[in-house]
Design a protein around this motif. Structure first.
Motif: not given
Length: 246
Positions: A80-88, A111-114, A137-144
């Motif tokens: 099916g349809s897929t989208v990839t997001l990067y929290m930034s 994708i949760c960056g750090h 800016v946060l310390t990582g992408g987990e909360l977003p």
């Protein structure tokens, strides 16, 4: 809806996404959430996933190899349809309209960056959209990431008991929501507006609409620029604006 979350800290997200409405939605099969620990995919013998930035600068950058291999594994078996997001913080700001758009996909990889971010080549190769939850800016992408999953999940059929649960809420309706009250009627001298206890449904609807307009004008007047307003709404706003100026 399938969520595939790429993170260094799945233990941060799992408790939240196993509780309350999101947890029940997972248990009932309305959404699936799978975590992929980026560190599990590094080829470095010390399990490193980051390195110093070319050109100098403070901090570390997440390397392409672990992220791209993790992403490949995360998308394996999906249809099916897929989208990839990067929290930034550099991404497009998350809005209700964006959440609605994302809810139409079958699969969302996040994708949760750090550290100081991720290698640009990862973004160029697999990221469809960069998403921000605000200008900070946060310390990582987990909360977003958790916010995106929550905002999108509640729009999936079956997660909430009825679409009215979100269509009439603040922002979703175009206005802030009217004030809400519950029992008791009188608490330490503070009473519920009588119109809400009078039983006249028409009067209640009118009061709720005017209260929503008044609150939006006071707190988020910018929303009125795009809200769907009736002639009665416009006249009421002009009236309370005029009274305020007087």
């Amino acid at each position: 809806m399938n969520f595939r979350i790429l993170t260094l800290f799945p233990e941060v997200l799992e408790p939240y996404m196993s509780a309350s409405i999101i947890g029940r939605a997972r248990q009932n099969g309305y959404i699936n959430i799978d975590f992929f620990n980026i560190r599990d995919y590094t080829l470095d013998k010390h399990r490193r996933v980051d390195d110093t930035p070319y050109g100098g600068g403070y901090g570390m950058i997440m390397a392409p190899q672990p992220l791209l291999d993790c992403h490949k594994a995360a998308l394996s078996g999906l249809s099916g349809s897929t989208v990839t997001l990067y929290m930034s913080p550099q991404g497009k700001k998350l809005t209700h309209e964006k959440a609605l758009e994302l809810s139409k996909y079958d699969n969302i990889a996040i994708i949760c960056g750090h550290y100081e971010g991720i290698d640009q080549r990862v973004i160029d190769k697999v990221v469809d959209e960069e998403i921000s939850i605000g200008d900070y800016v946060l310390t990582g992408g987990e909360l977003p990431c958790a916010i995106v999953v929550d905002a999108v999940s509640r729009l999936i059929d079956g997660v909430l008991p009825d679409s009215e649960c979100y269509e009439g809420e603040s922002i979703a309706s175009g206005l802030l929501e009217h004030p809400q009250y519950t029992k008791p009627y009188d608490y330490e001298g503070m009473t519920v507006p009588d119109v809400l206890t009078g039983g006249n449904h028409k009067d209640i609807i009118e009061w709720q609409r005017k209260a929503a307009l008044k609150k939006t004008l006071s707190v988020r007047p910018d929303l009125l620029e795009t809200a769907r307003l009736t002639k009665e709404d416009i006249l009421y706003l002009e009236e309370i604006t005029s009274n305020t100026e007087d």
